[in-house]
Each structure stands twice: as C-alpha cells, then as structure tokens.
Design an enzyme around this catalytic site. Structure first.
Site, PDB file in Angstrom:
ATOM      1  N   CYS A  60       0.851  -1.186   0.000  1.00 26.87           N
ATOM      2  CA  CYS A  60       0.000   0.000   0.000  1.00 26.87           C
ATOM      3  C   CYS A  60       0.889   1.240   0.000  1.00 26.87           C
ATOM      4  O   CYS A  60       1.867   1.301   0.754  1.00 26.87           O
ATOM      5  CB  CYS A  60      -0.897  -0.017   1.245  1.00 26.87           C
ATOM      6  SG  CYS A  60      -1.989   1.397   1.385  1.00 26.87           S
ATOM      7  N   HIS A  94      -9.067  -3.957  -2.105  1.00 20.79           N
ATOM      8  CA  HIS A  94      -8.061  -3.194  -1.353  1.00 20.79           C
ATOM      9  C   HIS A  94      -8.439  -1.707  -1.317  1.00 20.79           C
ATOM     10  O   HIS A  94      -8.445  -1.085  -0.250  1.00 20.79           O
ATOM     11  CB  HIS A  94      -6.686  -3.399  -1.998  1.00 20.79           C
ATOM     12  CG  HIS A  94      -5.579  -2.652  -1.343  1.00 20.79           C
ATOM     13  ND1 HIS A  94      -4.609  -3.268  -0.593  1.00 20.79           N
ATOM     14  CD2 HIS A  94      -5.274  -1.321  -1.324  1.00 20.79           C
ATOM     15  CE1 HIS A  94      -3.759  -2.350  -0.145  1.00 20.79           C
ATOM     16  NE2 HIS A  94      -4.137  -1.167  -0.577  1.00 20.79           N
ATOM     17  N   GLU A  95      -8.761  -1.141  -2.485  1.00 19.34           N
ATOM     18  CA  GLU A  95      -9.113   0.280  -2.548  1.00 19.34           C
ATOM     19  C   GLU A  95     -10.455   0.541  -1.869  1.00 19.34           C
ATOM     20  O   GLU A  95     -10.635   1.570  -1.207  1.00 19.34           O
ATOM     21  CB  GLU A  95      -9.126   0.782  -3.998  1.00 19.34           C
ATOM     22  CG  GLU A  95      -7.798   0.642  -4.732  1.00 19.34           C
ATOM     23  CD  GLU A  95      -6.611   1.251  -3.999  1.00 19.34           C
ATOM     24  OE1 GLU A  95      -6.779   2.257  -3.277  1.00 19.34           O
ATOM     25  OE2 GLU A  95      -5.493   0.725  -4.147  1.00 19.34           O
ATOM     26  N   HIS A 104     -10.140   1.086   1.713  1.00 22.84           N
ATOM     27  CA  HIS A 104      -9.715   2.453   2.063  1.00 22.84           C
ATOM     28  C   HIS A 104     -10.913   3.371   2.287  1.00 22.84           C
ATOM     29  O   HIS A 104     -10.907   4.171   3.228  1.00 22.84           O
ATOM     30  CB  HIS A 104      -8.827   3.059   0.974  1.00 22.84           C
ATOM     31  CG  HIS A 104      -7.385   2.685   1.079  1.00 22.84           C
ATOM     32  ND1 HIS A 104      -6.616   2.979   2.183  1.00 22.84           N
ATOM     33  CD2 HIS A 104      -6.566   2.059   0.207  1.00 22.84           C
ATOM     34  CE1 HIS A 104      -5.386   2.546   1.984  1.00 22.84           C
ATOM     35  NE2 HIS A 104      -5.324   1.981   0.797  1.00 22.84           N
TER      36      HIS A 104
END
Length: 192
Positions: free
Chosen positions: A106, A148-149, A152
């Site tokens: 990341c 993953h994004e 966030h």
C-alpha cells in the site's frame, strides 16, 4: 499535479467516507491529479483518503500488472489484460469464489508487503467518472485491487487482515511510518 500520499497513522485512513454528487467541486482536476499521483508513485490503485479526501472515490489500473508480466506468467489470472477505471460511490453487493492469497502492499504503508486472503470475485455498484451507474462483477487481480481500494473508503487497511502475531511483528515498522522515519521516492504527508 502530484499530490502527497497520506501515511499510515493518519485519522483519515480510518474514516468511513461519504458519497459525492455530480457537482463535487473540481472533480475532473481531482481525478487527473489522482492518476498522476498514482502513476508517479508506481501504484496500481489509489483511494481518495490516501490523498486526504474523505469521499467514496478510488481509481485503479490493473492492466499495468499484466503489461509487466513475463511470457510464462501470461494467462495465470482470469482478468487478464486488466482494466483502468474510476469508481465513485462504490458499494460492494457480494463476494463469490474461493479466497486466495496474494502479496499486497500500500502506498500509505510503504515498504511493507504481506500475503492477504481475499475472495476471487467481487460485485459492486458504482458510478464512473461521468456518474453513469454500473453493477459489475470483477475477478482475479482486478477484484483484489478493488477490494483493497474499497477497504480504504471504508476505513480499513490491508494490515487489518493479518494475524495478531504478524501485526505485532510489524508494530515497529508501522510506528516508524507514522512518525515519518522512512524514505520513499514519492511525496508523503505524515500524521502530526
């Protein structure tokens, strides 16, 4: 314009982000800056919280991964040749397929990479850069980057998936990142 990446430890990385409307100020410029920032940092995805914006927005370019593959790696992932896309107000509606491990990193947590288990496929509703609605299912590497994004914009980080012992072993490195005791070849902003 290349924007600084927010480092681990910043409160914004733990915030659940808000949806935006088509009249969000200077969205075209923000997207252009996010693409420039992501590429200059050698990333394959970038979420708004990583550039200090608490909005449900992320970008990704999984095609980069496939472009860099050796010939013997071709055909290894079902989503080849990858995609480049903008995801606004994304909401996951489901996961399918077996979980599989992949070594993730990341931009907000530089120099730490760990194996993370995630489902093979993800379905989500989102708007593109023109605020056209989509519901799509993604697979393979692209699905992993999306997850993953997406984490966030939900205030989660890939290290949250690690076993307690592994997280304990990384504590010193994470503390160094949050205190700015790390050298990277892109602009970062550290928690105060």
């Amino acid at each position: 314009m290349i924007l600084p990446i927010v480092a681990y430890g910043a409160e914004i990385l733990r915030k659940v982000c808000s949806d935006i409307t088509p009249d969000y100020p200077n969205l075209d410029k923000l997207l252009a800056d996010m693409w420039e920032t992501m590429y200059s940092s050698n990333g394959v995805g970038l979420a708004a919280p990583q550039i200090n914006k608490d909005i449900r927005l992320f970008i990704l370019d999984s095609a980069q991964i496939f472009e860099g593959q050796d010939e013997d790696e071709k055909g290894e992932y079902p989503d080849e040749p990858g995609i480049k896309g903008v995801f606004i107000n994304a909401h996951i509606t489901g996961f399918t397929g077996n979980e599989w491990s992949y070594n993730e990193g990341c931009l907000s947590i530089p120099k730490i990479r760990e194996d993370v288990m995630r489902p093979l496929k993800v379905t989500l509703e989102y708007l593109d850069e023109n605020f056209v609605p989509h519901t799509d299912t993604f697979t393979g590497i692209t699905a992993r980057i999306i997850q993953h994004e997406y984490d966030h914009i939900e205030g989660k980080l890939f290290i949250d998936y690690l076993k307690p012992l592994k997280k304990k072993m990384l504590k010193g490195k994470l503390t160094d990142i949050s205190k700015g005791k790390i050298k990277v070849d892109y602009k970062m902003v550290f928690p105060k």
